[in-house]
Design an enzyme around this catalytic site. Structure first.
Site, PDB file in Angstrom:
ATOM      1  N   GLY A  81      -0.253  -8.086   0.523  1.00 10.78           N
ATOM      2  CA  GLY A  81      -1.339  -7.119   0.650  1.00 10.78           C
ATOM      3  C   GLY A  81      -2.666  -7.726   0.232  1.00 10.78           C
ATOM      4  N   THR A  82      -2.632  -8.544  -0.797  1.00  6.77           N
ATOM      5  CA  THR A  82      -3.860  -9.165  -1.313  1.00  6.77           C
ATOM      6  C   THR A  82      -4.505 -10.041  -0.230  1.00  6.77           C
ATOM      7  OG1 THR A  82      -2.989  -9.140  -3.560  1.00  6.77           O
ATOM      8  CG2 THR A  82      -4.743 -10.732  -3.100  1.00  6.77           C
ATOM      9  N   ASN A 160      -3.304   3.647  -6.085  1.00 10.22           N
ATOM     10  CA  ASN A 160      -2.051   3.093  -6.608  1.00 10.22           C
ATOM     11  C   ASN A 160      -1.685   3.550  -8.020  1.00 10.22           C
ATOM     12  OD1 ASN A 160      -4.426   1.145  -6.634  1.00 10.22           O
ATOM     13  ND2 ASN A 160      -3.182   0.332  -8.288  1.00 10.22           N
ATOM     14  N   GLN A 190      -0.172   1.228  -0.542  1.00  8.01           N
ATOM     15  CA  GLN A 190       0.664   2.290  -1.132  1.00  8.01           C
ATOM     16  C   GLN A 190       0.963   3.416  -0.151  1.00  8.01           C
ATOM     17  OE1 GLN A 190       2.293   2.153  -3.892  1.00  8.01           O
ATOM     18  NE2 GLN A 190       1.284   0.448  -4.925  1.00  8.01           N
ATOM     19  N   SER A 210       1.876  -4.148   2.752  1.00  7.19           N
ATOM     20  CA  SER A 210       2.640  -5.187   2.062  1.00  7.19           C
ATOM     21  C   SER A 210       4.125  -4.820   2.134  1.00  7.19           C
ATOM     22  CB  SER A 210       2.174  -5.233   0.607  1.00  7.19           C
ATOM     23  OG  SER A 210       2.860  -6.232  -0.088  1.00  7.19           O
ATOM     24  N   THR A 248       3.310 -22.134   9.216  1.00  5.50           N
ATOM     25  CA  THR A 248       4.601 -21.769   9.814  1.00  5.50           C
ATOM     26  C   THR A 248       5.001 -20.386   9.321  1.00  5.50           C
ATOM     27  OG1 THR A 248       5.210 -24.084   9.922  1.00  5.50           O
ATOM     28  CG2 THR A 248       7.017 -22.487  10.071  1.00  5.50           C
ATOM     29  N   CYS A 334      -0.936  -5.580 -11.524  1.00  4.58           N
ATOM     30  CA  CYS A 334      -1.940  -6.644 -11.572  1.00  4.58           C
ATOM     31  C   CYS A 334      -2.980  -6.395 -12.647  1.00  4.58           C
ATOM     32  CB  CYS A 334      -2.653  -6.758 -10.233  1.00  4.58           C
ATOM     33  SG  CYS A 334      -1.522  -6.873  -8.891  1.00  4.58           S
TER      34      CYS A 334
HETATM   35  N1  PLP Z   1      -3.356  -2.719  -2.787  1.00  2.00           N
HETATM   36  C1  PLP Z   1      -2.730  -1.793  -3.506  1.00  2.00           C
HETATM   37  C2  PLP Z   1      -3.185  -0.377  -3.436  1.00  2.00           C
HETATM   38  C3  PLP Z   1      -1.638  -2.140  -4.318  1.00  2.00           C
HETATM   39  O1  PLP Z   1      -1.005  -1.212  -5.040  1.00  2.00           O
HETATM   40  C4  PLP Z   1      -1.241  -3.504  -4.361  1.00  2.00           C
HETATM   41  C5  PLP Z   1      -0.127  -3.930  -5.235  1.00  2.00           C
HETATM   42  O2  PLP Z   1       0.211  -3.287  -6.193  1.00  2.00           O
HETATM   43  C6  PLP Z   1      -1.929  -4.431  -3.561  1.00  2.00           C
HETATM   44  C7  PLP Z   1      -2.974  -3.995  -2.786  1.00  2.00           C
HETATM   45  C8  PLP Z   1      -1.537  -5.875  -3.562  1.00  2.00           C
HETATM   46  O3  PLP Z   1      -0.407  -6.085  -2.767  1.00  2.00           O
HETATM   47  P1  PLP Z   1       0.440  -7.456  -2.884  1.00  2.00           P
HETATM   48  O4  PLP Z   1       1.196  -7.369  -4.146  1.00  2.00           O
HETATM   49  O5  PLP Z   1       1.316  -7.470  -1.689  1.00  2.00           O
HETATM   50  O6  PLP Z   1      -0.553  -8.564  -2.865  1.00  2.00           O
END
Ligand code: PLP
Length: 391
Positions: A81-82, A160, A190, A210, A248, A334
């Site tokens: 997701g990041t 989140n 989310q 994600s 890849t 995080c």
């Molecule tokens: N965005 C939201 C709202 C999240 O809750 C999270 C992870 O907790 C992310 C982005 C980041 O996703 P990833 O862990 O796949 O990088």
């Protein structure tokens, strides 16, 4: 109740897991898919012989499955997701070479918020919108900030930490009424599948997800785009993902992502029912403990419950629960190591409410018995910690 019985039923001897917003247990078939990949399906989809062409054909079908979950026109598979959010913010929109304006919310996940801070470092300007009392970002508040040079607006779908659901289509439409050239992105990490969203019927240009939040594996994410939304590569190289994300492909991750998305879509109602039952039991039990406050909005996403145990330090409670085999969170994984909580500030929580706030998050794998076991433990631990605090 013998809560070891509950633990045994989960297949993990020593934990009750209530941190499903951080990550989810992979679907059962992941093991089988993994074994298949290791034995037979490990070819590089870019190669030209038969087995590689088969790998490419499979992967294309999996892309179609993943994008169909939100009816997107296009998907670019990334590592998480990041990365997906970074890709949209830094490589979406048309760059003019001049300083531009961006809009986001004050309670975005760090991987959007820190991108916005970086844009500011690079000379662009960013407006941060606060949620209102209902915990949501309102379309009028966003539209009021749109300028002639607003390139992109990024507002998350589901918050989140609280589970608040933003009406991203209404926000996107309000933005475009002021400036039709402004592009709209929503971090859907989310919300993906859990909160139904039809990209084709919306004005949202980019949506991100994600895999590991929907019972896929870590290491796979997605950027969903409308056909007309500009997007360039963030990572250059061999031209995979139609030249938009080189490297890849993570064929195993993609296969499990597709299977997990398919399984979730198929069972969405049944999962929601199970999660609702566990959530209701948890809320009822928590409210029977004095001086507790539910932070999550009533109409929020079912899988996230934010609650404050006033007079208790959430971090101490987390460890006390952990010592008894229960896993919860005090914020997004995080940001939980940072002392000051930007999200709580944006929500206007008082210091004492903020200090006691925990996040309990559910999946369909949780049971009502687990909720009952956790409530019994919570009652004891909250009481104990409050007593120590008063001494
Ligand atoms: N965005 C939201 C709202 C999240 O809750 C999270 C992870 O907790 C992310 C982005 C980041 O996703 P990833 O862990 O796949 O990088």
């Amino acid at each position: 109740m013998d809560y070891n019985v509950v633990l045994l039923k989960r297949g993990r001897m020593n934990t009750i897991y209530f941190d499903n917003a951080a990550t989810t247990m992979p679907i059962a078939s992941a093991e089988e898919i993994m074994a298949r990949h290791i034995r037979n399906e490990w070819n590089n989809p870019s190669a030209l012989y038969r087995s590689a062409v088969d790998a490419e054909t499979r992967m294309k079908k999996e892309h179609d499955m993943i994008k169909s979950a939100v009816r997107a026109e296009k998907v670019i598979i990334t590592s998480c997701g990041t990365e997906s959010n970074n890709m949209v913010i830094f490589s979406g929109t048309k760059r003019t070479g001049k300083p531009m304006h961006f809009i986001s919310s004050a309670y975005e996940h760090a991987c959007v918020y820190e991108c916005m801070r970086e844009l500011e470092n690079r000379g662009h300007s960013v407006s941060y919108i606060n949620p209102r009392e209902d915990g949501k970002i309102h379309p009028e508040d966003v539209a009021a900030e749109v300028r002639e040079n607003t390139a992109l607006v990024s507002i998350m779908h589901v918050q989140n930490e609280t589970g608040a659901i933003n009406d991203i289509d209404a926000i996107a439409k309000a933005v475009k009424r002021v400036n039709r050239n402004t592009l709209f992105h929503s971090d859907g990490v989310q919300g993906f599948i859990k909160v139904p969203f039809d990209m084709r019927r919306s004005s949202v240009d980019y949506y991100t997800a994600s895999a590991h939040k929907v019972h896929g594996l870590k290491g796979t994410g997605g950027v969903f785009c409308s056909e007309k939304a500009p997007i360039r590569a963030l990572i250059y190289g061999g031209g995979q993902e139609n030249g938009l994300r080189s490297g890849t492909e993570n064929t195993l991750g993609i296969a499990v992502f597709a299977a997990a998305a398919e399984e979730y879509l198929k069972n969405r109602e049944a999962y929601a029912e199970q999660i609702r039952a566990v959530r209701e039991k948890m809320i009822e039990g928590i409210l029977s403990i004095p001086d507790t406050k539910i932070i999550s909005p009533e109409d929020g996403a079912l899988h996230i419950l934010s609650v404050s145990f006033i007079g208790v330090r959430s971090e101490v409670l987390l460890h006390a629960l952990n010592a008894r085999g229960v896993e919860i969170s005090i914020g997004s994984a995080c940001s939980s190591k940072k002392r000051k909580n930007r999200i709580h500030d944006a929500l206007g929580l008082s210091p004492e409410v903020s200090e006691g706030t925990c996040r309990i998050s559910f999946s369909h794998n949780n049971t009502v018995e687990e909720a009952e076991a956790v409530i019994a433990i919570l009652k004891e631990e909250v009481e104990k910690l409050r007593r120590f605090r008063r001494l």
